[in-house]
Design a protein around this motif. Structure first.
Motif, PDB file in Angstrom:
ATOM      1  N   GLU A 183     -10.285  -5.436  -7.921  1.00 36.15           N
ATOM      2  CA  GLU A 183      -8.674  -5.623  -7.748  1.00 36.15           C
ATOM      3  C   GLU A 183      -8.479  -5.251  -6.339  1.00 36.15           C
ATOM      4  O   GLU A 183      -7.521  -5.910  -5.478  1.00 36.15           O
ATOM      5  CB  GLU A 183      -8.036  -4.807  -8.914  1.00 36.15           C
ATOM      6  CG  GLU A 183      -8.000  -5.308 -10.172  1.00 36.15           C
ATOM      7  CD  GLU A 183      -7.406  -4.303 -11.197  1.00 36.15           C
ATOM      8  OE1 GLU A 183      -6.873  -3.371 -10.732  1.00 36.15           O
ATOM      9  OE2 GLU A 183      -7.269  -4.682 -12.386  1.00 36.15           O
ATOM     10  N   MET A 184      -9.049  -4.144  -5.838  1.00 34.64           N
ATOM     11  CA  MET A 184      -8.524  -3.545  -4.430  1.00 34.64           C
ATOM     12  C   MET A 184      -9.085  -4.674  -3.438  1.00 34.64           C
ATOM     13  O   MET A 184      -8.613  -4.844  -2.355  1.00 34.64           O
ATOM     14  CB  MET A 184      -9.128  -2.208  -4.246  1.00 34.64           C
ATOM     15  CG  MET A 184      -8.259  -1.309  -5.106  1.00 34.64           C
ATOM     16  SD  MET A 184      -6.472  -1.139  -4.548  1.00 34.64           S
ATOM     17  CE  MET A 184      -6.730  -0.166  -2.958  1.00 34.64           C
ATOM     18  N   ARG A 185     -10.292  -5.247  -3.821  1.00 32.37           N
ATOM     19  CA  ARG A 185     -10.953  -5.971  -2.630  1.00 32.37           C
ATOM     20  C   ARG A 185     -10.325  -7.266  -2.673  1.00 32.37           C
ATOM     21  O   ARG A 185      -9.903  -8.068  -1.735  1.00 32.37           O
ATOM     22  CB  ARG A 185     -12.483  -6.498  -3.219  1.00 32.37           C
ATOM     23  CG  ARG A 185     -13.440  -5.146  -2.476  1.00 32.37           C
ATOM     24  CD  ARG A 185     -14.819  -5.609  -2.661  1.00 32.37           C
ATOM     25  NE  ARG A 185     -15.272  -6.069  -4.016  1.00 32.37           N
ATOM     26  CZ  ARG A 185     -15.722  -5.306  -4.775  1.00 32.37           C
ATOM     27  NH1 ARG A 185     -15.950  -4.002  -4.735  1.00 32.37           N
ATOM     28  NH2 ARG A 185     -16.086  -5.683  -6.285  1.00 32.37           N
ATOM     29  N   THR A 186      -9.603  -7.638  -3.757  1.00 34.73           N
ATOM     30  CA  THR A 186      -8.875  -8.960  -3.871  1.00 34.73           C
ATOM     31  C   THR A 186      -7.495  -8.725  -3.351  1.00 34.73           C
ATOM     32  O   THR A 186      -7.119  -9.546  -2.276  1.00 34.73           O
ATOM     33  CB  THR A 186      -8.331  -9.314  -5.265  1.00 34.73           C
ATOM     34  OG1 THR A 186      -9.871  -9.585  -5.917  1.00 34.73           O
ATOM     35  CG2 THR A 186      -7.727 -10.567  -5.453  1.00 34.73           C
ATOM     36  N   TRP A 187      -6.771  -7.608  -3.411  1.00 37.98           N
ATOM     37  CA  TRP A 187      -5.614  -7.275  -2.562  1.00 37.98           C
ATOM     38  C   TRP A 187      -5.883  -7.354  -1.134  1.00 37.98           C
ATOM     39  O   TRP A 187      -5.057  -7.794  -0.264  1.00 37.98           O
ATOM     40  CB  TRP A 187      -5.118  -5.898  -3.017  1.00 37.98           C
ATOM     41  CG  TRP A 187      -4.320  -6.024  -4.412  1.00 37.98           C
ATOM     42  CD1 TRP A 187      -4.671  -5.489  -5.486  1.00 37.98           C
ATOM     43  CD2 TRP A 187      -3.103  -6.704  -4.357  1.00 37.98           C
ATOM     44  NE1 TRP A 187      -3.472  -5.412  -6.330  1.00 37.98           N
ATOM     45  CE2 TRP A 187      -2.766  -6.168  -5.859  1.00 37.98           C
ATOM     46  CE3 TRP A 187      -2.325  -7.456  -3.656  1.00 37.98           C
ATOM     47  CZ2 TRP A 187      -1.647  -6.912  -6.502  1.00 37.98           C
ATOM     48  CZ3 TRP A 187      -0.947  -8.118  -4.220  1.00 37.98           C
ATOM     49  CH2 TRP A 187      -0.771  -7.593  -5.498  1.00 37.98           C
ATOM     50  N   GLY A 188      -7.197  -6.758  -0.684  1.00 39.81           N
ATOM     51  CA  GLY A 188      -7.618  -6.863   0.546  1.00 39.81           C
ATOM     52  C   GLY A 188      -7.498  -8.176   1.329  1.00 39.81           C
ATOM     53  O   GLY A 188      -6.905  -8.517   2.388  1.00 39.81           O
ATOM     54  N   GLU A 189      -8.075  -8.919   0.599  1.00 36.51           N
ATOM     55  CA  GLU A 189      -8.156 -10.499   1.202  1.00 36.51           C
ATOM     56  C   GLU A 189      -6.849 -11.164   1.130  1.00 36.51           C
ATOM     57  O   GLU A 189      -6.546 -11.524   2.107  1.00 36.51           O
ATOM     58  CB  GLU A 189      -9.133 -11.286   0.189  1.00 36.51           C
ATOM     59  CG  GLU A 189     -10.323 -10.813   0.047  1.00 36.51           C
ATOM     60  CD  GLU A 189     -11.446 -11.592  -0.941  1.00 36.51           C
ATOM     61  OE1 GLU A 189     -10.880 -12.279  -1.763  1.00 36.51           O
ATOM     62  OE2 GLU A 189     -12.534 -11.028  -1.387  1.00 36.51           O
ATOM     63  N   ARG A 190      -6.132 -10.676   0.008  1.00 36.43           N
ATOM     64  CA  ARG A 190      -4.496 -11.543   0.063  1.00 36.43           C
ATOM     65  C   ARG A 190      -3.739 -10.822   1.281  1.00 36.43           C
ATOM     66  O   ARG A 190      -3.100 -11.538   2.026  1.00 36.43           O
ATOM     67  CB  ARG A 190      -3.880 -10.909  -1.211  1.00 36.43           C
ATOM     68  CG  ARG A 190      -4.224 -11.946  -2.372  1.00 36.43           C
ATOM     69  CD  ARG A 190      -3.415 -11.574  -3.502  1.00 36.43           C
ATOM     70  NE  ARG A 190      -2.117 -11.887  -3.106  1.00 36.43           N
ATOM     71  CZ  ARG A 190      -1.125 -11.817  -4.063  1.00 36.43           C
ATOM     72  NH1 ARG A 190      -1.230 -11.582  -5.228  1.00 36.43           N
ATOM     73  NH2 ARG A 190       0.156 -12.205  -3.833  1.00 36.43           N
ATOM     74  N   LEU A 191      -4.038  -9.607   1.581  1.00 34.43           N
ATOM     75  CA  LEU A 191      -3.197  -9.022   2.574  1.00 34.43           C
ATOM     76  C   LEU A 191      -3.817  -8.862   4.047  1.00 34.43           C
ATOM     77  O   LEU A 191      -3.155  -8.375   4.904  1.00 34.43           O
ATOM     78  CB  LEU A 191      -2.987  -7.451   2.054  1.00 34.43           C
ATOM     79  CG  LEU A 191      -1.952  -7.658   0.852  1.00 34.43           C
ATOM     80  CD1 LEU A 191      -1.938  -5.894   0.208  1.00 34.43           C
ATOM     81  CD2 LEU A 191      -0.660  -7.808   1.142  1.00 34.43           C
ATOM     82  N   GLY A 192      -4.949  -9.461   4.287  1.00 33.99           N
ATOM     83  CA  GLY A 192      -5.656  -9.313   5.242  1.00 33.99           C
ATOM     84  C   GLY A 192      -6.183  -8.180   5.876  1.00 33.99           C
ATOM     85  O   GLY A 192      -6.296  -7.670   7.020  1.00 33.99           O
ATOM     86  N   VAL A 193      -6.711  -7.425   4.941  1.00 36.43           N
ATOM     87  CA  VAL A 193      -7.301  -6.047   5.171  1.00 36.43           C
ATOM     88  C   VAL A 193      -8.644  -5.826   4.764  1.00 36.43           C
ATOM     89  O   VAL A 193      -8.932  -6.263   3.658  1.00 36.43           O
ATOM     90  CB  VAL A 193      -6.410  -4.967   4.155  1.00 36.43           C
ATOM     91  CG1 VAL A 193      -6.979  -3.300   4.706  1.00 36.43           C
ATOM     92  CG2 VAL A 193      -4.950  -4.858   4.607  1.00 36.43           C
ATOM     93  N   ASP A 194      -9.482  -5.289   5.710  1.00 41.24           N
ATOM     94  CA  ASP A 194     -11.016  -5.322   5.478  1.00 41.24           C
ATOM     95  C   ASP A 194     -11.080  -4.006   4.411  1.00 41.24           C
ATOM     96  O   ASP A 194     -11.315  -3.012   4.804  1.00 41.24           O
ATOM     97  CB  ASP A 194     -11.858  -5.014   6.868  1.00 41.24           C
ATOM     98  CG  ASP A 194     -13.080  -4.752   6.368  1.00 41.24           C
ATOM     99  OD1 ASP A 194     -13.732  -4.934   5.284  1.00 41.24           O
ATOM    100  OD2 ASP A 194     -13.716  -4.315   7.548  1.00 41.24           O
TER     101      ASP A 194
END
Length: 277
Positions: A161-172
């Motif tokens: 979930e956190m990696r998915t949020w990162g992809e959506r928000l442009g965060v590594d």
């Protein structure tokens, strides 16, 4: 000053603990808005549509806490880019035309609280936890963190979930097991988004020269981790800082009065918390 009383309120379940009425009422008093009132209503997801439909033209806005931040979205005419990015609305403003506009002031509130402590840019960061607040933290870090963010989580599902949020928000976003959470404390910025008690064991692991800790809890305060951090002379941003800064933005949107009285709102929040203990 209008003859029509203007209303706003915080909704959620449970809601009795909310400090929002204290903060908003302090703002109204400081701004001379004697005909404004701010209430508190216990509303769950099932009751939310009926509550919103029943509001009359005296209502200026709503503050929303759990579990309503996502449930309110289908009831709105417009949602800000920030709120859409984290799929969470904590602020609804009713326009003069009767439109319902949703926003998220948690994300800019986090940025403002950090900026107040001199944190404008960091090279990397760590996030403790993976709940709803963690996604808002990632959205804030998208604007101030130049490098990777490591999220310390308890399950593989939370990691995904956190990696998915990162992809959506442009965060590594990189993920690590909660068992290794002590490693997080070496980051320039540590954002603790976990429930009370979850980080207590980490208090003994605070490094000699810590960076900045943003602990989103405000009651009880300080948390053991925040107290240990401050004892090492590290910068600490607390949950009340976040609560006040996001409420400042809500007051400005609902009343149209800028700037909202940050100092008076913080003083009222501090006094209310002191009275509880």
């Amino acid at each position: 000053m209008t003859d029509v009383q203007r209303r706003a309120a915080v909704l959620g379940s449970p809601i009795a603990h909310s400090l929002s009425p204290v903060l908003h009422r302090a703002a109204y008093a400081e701004l001379g808005l004697a005909d404004w009132e701010y209430g508190r209503h216990e509303v769950d997801e099932a009751a939310l549509p009926g509550f919103v439909e029943a509001l009359d033209a005296s209502w200026a806005g709503l503050s929303l806490t759990m579990p309503l931040k996502r449930a309110v979205i289908p009831l709105l005419d417009e949602v800000s880019e920030t709120a859409a990015s984290v799929e969470a609305v904590n602020t609804v403003v009713f326009t003069a035309e009767g439109r319902r506009v949703g926003d998220n002031t948690d994300v800019p509130g986090m940025i403002a609280a950090l900026r107040e402590r001199g944190v404008r840019k960091v090279e990397s960061a760590a996030v403790l936890g993976a709940g709803a607040t963690a996604s808002s933290a990632l959205a804030a870090l998208a604007r101030i963190c130049a490098g990777p963010v490591t999220a310390y989580v308890r399950t593989a599902e939370r990691a995904r979930e956190m990696r998915t949020w990162g992809e959506r928000l442009g965060v590594d976003v990189r993920t690590a097991d909660w068992a290794d959470a002590a490693r997080a404390l070496a980051a320039p910025l540590v954002v603790a988004t976990t429930p009370a008690g979850a980080t207590d064991a980490l208090a003994a692991e605070v490094p000699e020269r810590p960076g900045t800790l943003f602990d989103v809890l405000y009651d009880p305060w300080p948390t053991p981790l925040a107290a240990a951090w401050a004892a090492r002379a590290g910068a600490v941003v607390g949950g009340l800082d976040l609560l006040v800064h996001q409420a400042v933005l809500q007051v400005e949107q609902m009343t149209g009065r800028v700037p909202a009285p940050l100092a008076a709102m913080r003083a009222a929040g501090e006094a209310a918390l002191a009275a509880r203990h």
